[in-house]
Design a protein around this motif. Structure first.
Motif, PDB file in Angstrom:
ATOM      1  N   THR A 137     -10.927 -35.642  20.488  1.00 40.98           N
ATOM      2  CA  THR A 137      -9.461 -35.752  20.501  1.00 40.98           C
ATOM      3  C   THR A 137      -9.040 -37.141  20.964  1.00 40.98           C
ATOM      4  OG1 THR A 137      -9.545 -33.500  21.320  1.00 40.98           O
ATOM      5  CG2 THR A 137      -7.381 -34.563  21.296  1.00 40.98           C
ATOM      6  N   ILE A 173     -11.402 -30.480  19.529  1.00 35.12           N
ATOM      7  CA  ILE A 173     -10.704 -29.969  18.347  1.00 35.12           C
ATOM      8  C   ILE A 173     -11.515 -28.925  17.550  1.00 35.12           C
ATOM      9  CG2 ILE A 173      -9.629 -30.678  16.148  1.00 35.12           C
ATOM     10  CD1 ILE A 173      -8.890 -33.333  17.591  1.00 35.12           C
ATOM     11  N   SER A 195      -6.048 -38.182  22.166  1.00 30.11           N
ATOM     12  CA  SER A 195      -5.193 -38.217  23.361  1.00 30.11           C
ATOM     13  C   SER A 195      -5.990 -37.772  24.585  1.00 30.11           C
ATOM     14  CB  SER A 195      -3.979 -37.296  23.187  1.00 30.11           C
ATOM     15  OG  SER A 195      -3.215 -37.730  22.106  1.00 30.11           O
ATOM     16  N   SER A 215       1.688 -36.494  11.884  1.00 30.85           N
ATOM     17  CA  SER A 215       0.243 -36.617  12.137  1.00 30.85           C
ATOM     18  C   SER A 215      -0.204 -35.648  13.229  1.00 30.85           C
ATOM     19  CB  SER A 215      -0.125 -38.054  12.522  1.00 30.85           C
ATOM     20  OG  SER A 215       0.384 -38.360  13.812  1.00 30.85           O
ATOM     21  N   HIS A 254      -2.835 -31.456  25.390  1.00 30.60           N
ATOM     22  CA  HIS A 254      -3.711 -31.796  24.261  1.00 30.60           C
ATOM     23  C   HIS A 254      -4.967 -30.937  24.261  1.00 30.60           C
ATOM     24  CE1 HIS A 254      -1.272 -35.174  23.071  1.00 30.60           C
ATOM     25  NE2 HIS A 254      -1.134 -35.442  24.363  1.00 30.60           N
ATOM     26  N   ASP A 255      -5.561 -30.815  23.078  1.00 34.10           N
ATOM     27  CA  ASP A 255      -6.831 -30.094  22.967  1.00 34.10           C
ATOM     28  C   ASP A 255      -7.943 -30.991  23.509  1.00 34.10           C
ATOM     29  OD1 ASP A 255      -6.058 -27.687  21.492  1.00 34.10           O
ATOM     30  OD2 ASP A 255      -5.494 -29.091  19.912  1.00 34.10           O
ATOM     31  N   HIS A 298      -5.254 -42.437  17.589  1.00 34.05           N
ATOM     32  CA  HIS A 298      -4.269 -41.578  16.908  1.00 34.05           C
ATOM     33  C   HIS A 298      -3.586 -42.379  15.797  1.00 34.05           C
ATOM     34  CE1 HIS A 298      -1.858 -38.037  16.396  1.00 34.05           C
ATOM     35  NE2 HIS A 298      -2.441 -37.460  17.443  1.00 34.05           N
ATOM     36  N   ALA A 345      -8.517 -35.684  12.233  1.00 32.23           N
ATOM     37  CA  ALA A 345      -9.709 -35.766  13.089  1.00 32.23           C
ATOM     38  C   ALA A 345     -11.021 -35.541  12.350  1.00 32.23           C
ATOM     39  CB  ALA A 345      -9.623 -34.816  14.286  1.00 32.23           C
ATOM     40  N   ALA A 359      -1.234 -32.091  14.977  1.00 35.80           N
ATOM     41  CA  ALA A 359      -1.986 -30.904  14.539  1.00 35.80           C
ATOM     42  C   ALA A 359      -1.064 -29.754  14.177  1.00 35.80           C
ATOM     43  CB  ALA A 359      -2.931 -30.466  15.651  1.00 35.80           C
ATOM     44  N   LYS A 375     -13.911 -35.622  15.102  1.00 32.18           N
ATOM     45  CA  LYS A 375     -14.000 -36.631  16.169  1.00 32.18           C
ATOM     46  C   LYS A 375     -13.434 -36.082  17.491  1.00 32.18           C
ATOM     47  CE  LYS A 375      -9.656 -39.229  15.527  1.00 32.18           C
ATOM     48  NZ  LYS A 375      -9.049 -40.431  14.921  1.00 32.18           N
TER      49      LYS A 375
END
Ligand SMILES: Cc1cc2nc3c(=O)[nH]c(=O)nc-3n(C[C@H](O)[C@H](O)[C@H](O)COP(=O)(O)O)c2cc1C
Length: 376
Positions: free
Chosen positions: A302, A332, A304, A126, A328-329, A106, A242, A128, A300
């Motif tokens: 995720t 992505i 996290s 940063s 978190h997703d 990240h 990402a 989303a 890329k």
């Protein structure tokens, strides 16, 4: 911090943080006279918002758009349009451990290195959630483009190594929004969803490839040399978090082809100049040639993830490990679809305005009509 503004004539500035009070966008340079409602913005934000399925983050946000300025009697006035989206479902407690431990993959470490201060709650700029502003701005750009017969489509073509079969434009239109992974091949969509669930159970994440296509773009869009249409698109798409690669047309596959295979033969059909294939992705010399504009982005996995990873404690200056909590997703690509569409729309409107293909004053009856046709 600079770099929050995008575009030359049609410019957006996005603002706000993931765990702050609100986020939004200011659009400068929007033509006057465009019919615009909050519903036009909302329908795109609804496609972007989190918590829509079990393959996305479980943060639940309504993401309601409120237009603060630039619209009067249902039409844009030409003044800056400000759109605000208030954060509602903020839970910063799980981010406390990120105060001193940057997440691998990240932007935590680089923000810390550059600014020495960062909003550790959810990634700040940063995050989303910054893309709400892009999607709101893109909704306005899309509305302008639709008056010029331009349609933007986007779908997931690969996820976690699973590839969708080649699909037609009607299949993309019909199938993409019917499944949570936004893949136009229904069989591959099922496999992709299973892949995401497997990643979740492994406390991991998966990436993929997303294709974005603009149909109906006339020949002549793009400013040659430094502001080539393909260069502008690559920059715009790469600016999305990402995204690690952008291809135009066949992209990297051109490297192993012969000129005779890669060149798109030129021909005349029904009195119109066309190309018989579209390996160039609709752009030559930085200028659109009237064929569909086709881009693909590599997204890329995720960063996290709850799997344990090596990192450092920047306060204590010692090695440590991190297992990330919070929402978190797990993948992505399904969520990036409306964002990629927005960036494509923003580039096209900006370039078309620069080329004089979009007038600064739009007639609701006839979008092609310029200021000279208006009664003063
Ligand atoms: C639509 C979208 C959703 C995202 N969701 C997450 C997420 O839930 N968790 C996360 O760590 N990163 C997520 N990201 C990725 C980060 O924003 C991104 O990796 C980070 O800003 C670092 O930028 P970089 O990957 O471009 O270097 C998402 C990105 C986008 C565009």
């Amino acid at each position: 911090m600079s770099g929050n503004t995008f575009g030359t004539l049609f410019r957006i500035t996005t603002w706000g943080e993931s765990h702050g009070a609100a986020l939004g966008v200011t659009i400068d340079g929007c033509p006057a006279g465009l019919l615009l409602s909050e519903q036009d913005i909302q329908k795109e934000l609804d496609r972007r918002k989190p918590g829509q399925s079990d393959v996305t983050t479980q943060r639940k946000e309504e993401d309601l758009a409120e237009i603060l300025s630039g619209v009067f009697s249902g039409k844009t006035t030409g003044a800056p349009i400000s759109i605000i989206v208030r954060n509602k479902d903020v839970d910063s407690s799980r981010y406390e451990e990120l105060r001193n431990t940057p997440r691998p993959g990240h932007a935590d470490l680089t923000y810390e290195q550059k600014y020495g201060i960062r909003d550790h709650r959810g990634g700040g700029r940063s995050s989303a959630r910054e893309t709400t502003g892009r999607v709101a701005g893109g909704a306005v750009a899309k509305k302008i483009l639709s008056q010029h017969g331009i349609e933007i489509l986007c779908h997931v073509v690969e996820l976690g190594g699973i590839r969708a079969k080649k699909v037609s434009i009607p299949e993309i239109r019909e199938n993409t929004e019917n499944n949570p992974v936004r893949c136009a091949d229904p069989d591959a969509a099922v496999e992709m969803a299973a892949m995401i669930h497997a990643a979740i159970s492994e406390k991991d994440s998966v990436g993929g490839i997303v294709e974005v296509i603009a149909l109906g773009v006339p020949a002549g869009v793009g400013e040659p040399v430094f502001d080539k249409l393909d260069a502008a698109l690559a920059g715009a798409l790469m600016s999305i978090g990402a995204v690690k690669g952008v291809e135009i047309g066949l992209g990297f596959r051109c490297a192993c082809m012969k000129g005779s295979q890669f060149n798109d033969p030129i021909s005349i059909r029904d009195g119109k100049i066309i190309t018989l294939s579209n390996n160039a992705g609709g752009i030559l010399g930085g200028i659109s040639n009237g064929e569909p504009v086709v881009c693909r982005i590599a997204v890329k996995p995720t960063p996290s993830i709850s799997k344990e990873q090596h990192t450092v404690d920047i306060k204590e200056m010692k090695n440590t490990t991190i297992s990330i909590k919070g929402r978190h997703d797990p993948s992505i690509p399904p969520r990036i679809v409306p964002v990629a569409e927005a960036m494509m729309a923003l580039v096209l409107v900006d370039q078309m305005m620069r080329g004089g293909l979009i007038n600064p004053i739009i007639s609701a009856d006839n979008p092609e009509a310029g200021p000279e046709k208006r009664r003063l």
